[in-house]
Write an enzyme that holds these catalytic residues in place. Structure first.
Site, PDB file in Angstrom:
ATOM      1  N   GLY A 153       0.737  -1.095   0.081  1.00 37.20           N
ATOM      2  CA  GLY A 153      -0.123   0.057  -0.011  1.00 37.20           C
ATOM      3  C   GLY A 153       0.729   1.209   0.073  1.00 37.20           C
ATOM      4  O   GLY A 153       0.171   2.289   0.534  1.00 37.20           O
ATOM      5  N   ASN A 183       1.617   3.063  -2.525  1.00 37.40           N
ATOM      6  CA  ASN A 183       0.892   3.731  -3.609  1.00 37.40           C
ATOM      7  C   ASN A 183      -0.477   4.586  -2.816  1.00 37.40           C
ATOM      8  O   ASN A 183      -0.806   5.573  -2.974  1.00 37.40           O
ATOM      9  CB  ASN A 183       0.580   3.104  -4.716  1.00 37.40           C
ATOM     10  CG  ASN A 183       1.536   3.183  -5.716  1.00 37.40           C
ATOM     11  OD1 ASN A 183       1.987   4.015  -6.440  1.00 37.40           O
ATOM     12  ND2 ASN A 183       2.318   1.984  -5.740  1.00 37.40           N
ATOM     13  N   MET A 195      -3.761  -7.365  -6.966  1.00 37.17           N
ATOM     14  CA  MET A 195      -3.432  -8.447  -7.901  1.00 37.17           C
ATOM     15  C   MET A 195      -4.122  -9.270  -8.434  1.00 37.17           C
ATOM     16  O   MET A 195      -3.918 -10.395  -8.711  1.00 37.17           O
ATOM     17  CB  MET A 195      -2.053  -9.076  -7.105  1.00 37.17           C
ATOM     18  CG  MET A 195      -0.910  -8.111  -6.926  1.00 37.17           C
ATOM     19  SD  MET A 195      -0.549  -6.934  -8.346  1.00 37.17           S
ATOM     20  CE  MET A 195       1.326  -7.027  -8.484  1.00 37.17           C
ATOM     21  N   HIS A 243       1.187   0.680 -13.156  1.00 40.46           N
ATOM     22  CA  HIS A 243       2.030  -0.789 -13.282  1.00 40.46           C
ATOM     23  C   HIS A 243       3.260  -0.359 -13.198  1.00 40.46           C
ATOM     24  O   HIS A 243       3.719   0.689 -13.947  1.00 40.46           O
ATOM     25  CB  HIS A 243       1.497  -1.163 -14.568  1.00 40.46           C
ATOM     26  CG  HIS A 243       2.236  -2.471 -14.997  1.00 40.46           C
ATOM     27  ND1 HIS A 243       2.012  -3.589 -14.473  1.00 40.46           N
ATOM     28  CD2 HIS A 243       3.206  -2.638 -16.105  1.00 40.46           C
ATOM     29  CE1 HIS A 243       2.778  -4.566 -14.927  1.00 40.46           C
ATOM     30  NE2 HIS A 243       3.677  -3.999 -15.701  1.00 40.46           N
ATOM     31  N   LEU A 264      -9.478  -8.353 -13.126  1.00 36.77           N
ATOM     32  CA  LEU A 264     -11.097  -8.234 -12.893  1.00 36.77           C
ATOM     33  C   LEU A 264     -11.605  -8.699 -14.067  1.00 36.77           C
ATOM     34  O   LEU A 264     -11.437  -8.431 -15.174  1.00 36.77           O
ATOM     35  CB  LEU A 264     -11.223  -6.477 -12.863  1.00 36.77           C
ATOM     36  CG  LEU A 264     -10.656  -5.957 -11.598  1.00 36.77           C
ATOM     37  CD1 LEU A 264     -10.588  -4.467 -11.867  1.00 36.77           C
ATOM     38  CD2 LEU A 264     -11.665  -6.298 -10.442  1.00 36.77           C
TER      39      LEU A 264
HETATM   40  C1  GAR Z   1       3.311  -1.401  -7.416  1.00 31.33           C
HETATM   41  O1  GAR Z   1       4.587  -1.217  -7.731  1.00 31.33           O
HETATM   42  C2  GAR Z   1       2.161  -1.177  -8.373  1.00 31.33           C
HETATM   43  O2  GAR Z   1       2.850  -0.492  -9.762  1.00 31.33           O
HETATM   44  C3  GAR Z   1       2.550  -2.903  -8.885  1.00 31.33           C
HETATM   45  O3  GAR Z   1       2.297  -3.360  -7.582  1.00 31.33           O
HETATM   46  C4  GAR Z   1       2.949  -2.384  -6.600  1.00 31.33           C
HETATM   47  C5  GAR Z   1       2.159  -2.341  -5.459  1.00 31.33           C
HETATM   48  O4  GAR Z   1       3.087  -1.656  -4.470  1.00 31.33           O
HETATM   49  N1  GAR Z   1       1.474  -3.299  -9.788  1.00 31.33           N
HETATM   50  C6  GAR Z   1       1.529  -4.303 -10.450  1.00 31.33           C
HETATM   51  O5  GAR Z   1       2.369  -4.928 -10.732  1.00 31.33           O
HETATM   52  C7  GAR Z   1       0.212  -4.625 -11.415  1.00 31.33           C
HETATM   53  N2  GAR Z   1       0.336  -5.212 -12.393  1.00 31.33           N
HETATM   54  P1  GAR Z   1       2.194  -0.956  -3.324  1.00 31.33           P
HETATM   55  O6  GAR Z   1       1.341  -2.112  -2.604  1.00 31.33           O
HETATM   56  O7  GAR Z   1       3.416  -0.572  -2.237  1.00 31.33           O
HETATM   57  O8  GAR Z   1       1.630   0.114  -3.616  1.00 31.33           O
END
Ligand code: GAR
Length: 216
Positions: free
Chosen positions: A24, A26, A102, A121, A105
């Protein structure tokens, strides 16, 4: 930590949802951007498909309602997504932001919220889609990684691109260091992309995004 935002002071802020499966960071960047008034929004709900996701702890610390939807309780992906749809409808969110969510959908979900779902991404799509984008780029020997924020369509990591920024992979750089630098870009880009959507500045021409000028 206190609440994420005091929207009485801001006027009415559009409600958004953030969907997460993991750390989390982001989500935290979005919370911080709202607090710093770089983003005019209110996170109405944080949803996770993993009970242990640290994102849920971050949301609770910011007084944001959380919902855990356990995919194991549903007979099919579509059934699970119908529950997600019901939760999102109950919060009347304008925008759905996937932030390390992850789960793929289903078309039912995508159709219900067409052009109102954003994903972030850690690669320059269409290169390196999937769940291990940074590791895949390093294993491929790519010299450039990056970040893509895109609208979600029926295919994985595929929809129209809103914002993109490259991150050079330096020789001999550790994976941890690349991940950190990619995350730094993500944390800057995602609140910006969310604001563009909420300001109605995203226009689609086919699958190409045209950004309308900001209103004075
Ligand atoms: C992020 O780097 C996001 O871009 C990636 O998961 C991570 C989550 O980090 N998403 C993907 O790979 C989607 N295909 P976070 O939970 O610390 O935000």
């Amino acid at each position: 930590m206190g609440t994420q935002n005091n929207f009485k002071k801001h006027g009415v802020c559009p409600p958004i949802a953030v969907l997460c499966s993991g750390q989390g960071t982001n989500l935290q960047a979005v919370i911080n951007a709202i607090r710093a008034r770089r983003l005019r929004a209110r996170i109405a709900v944080v949803i996770s498909d993993r009970a242990a996701a640290f994102a849920l702890v971050r949301a609770k610390r910011a007084d944001i309602p959380t919902v855990f939807v356990d995919p194991k309780h549903y007979a099919s992906r579509a059934a699970c997504d119908r529950r997600l749809i019901a939760v999102l409808q109950s919060y009347q969110v304008r925008l759905i932001c996937l932030a390390g969510f992850m789960r793929v959908l289903s078309p039912v979900f995508v159709r219900r919220f067409r052009n109102r779902i954003l994903n972030i991404h850690p690669a320059l799509l269409p290169a390196f889609p999937g769940a291990h984008a940074i590791q895949d780029a390093l294993a491929w020997g790519a010299r450039v990684s990056g970040v893509t924020v895109h609208l979600v369509d029926e295919h994985v990591d595929h929809g129209p691109i809103l914002l993109q920024e490259a991150v050079a992979i330096r020789p001999e750089e550790t994976e941890k260091r690349v991940v950190t630098r990619v995350h730094q870009v993500e944390h800057r880009l995602y609140p910006k992309a969310i604001q563009l959507m909420l300001d109605g500045r995203v226009k689609l021409v086919g699958r190409v995004v045209r950004l309308k000028a900001a209103r004075a």
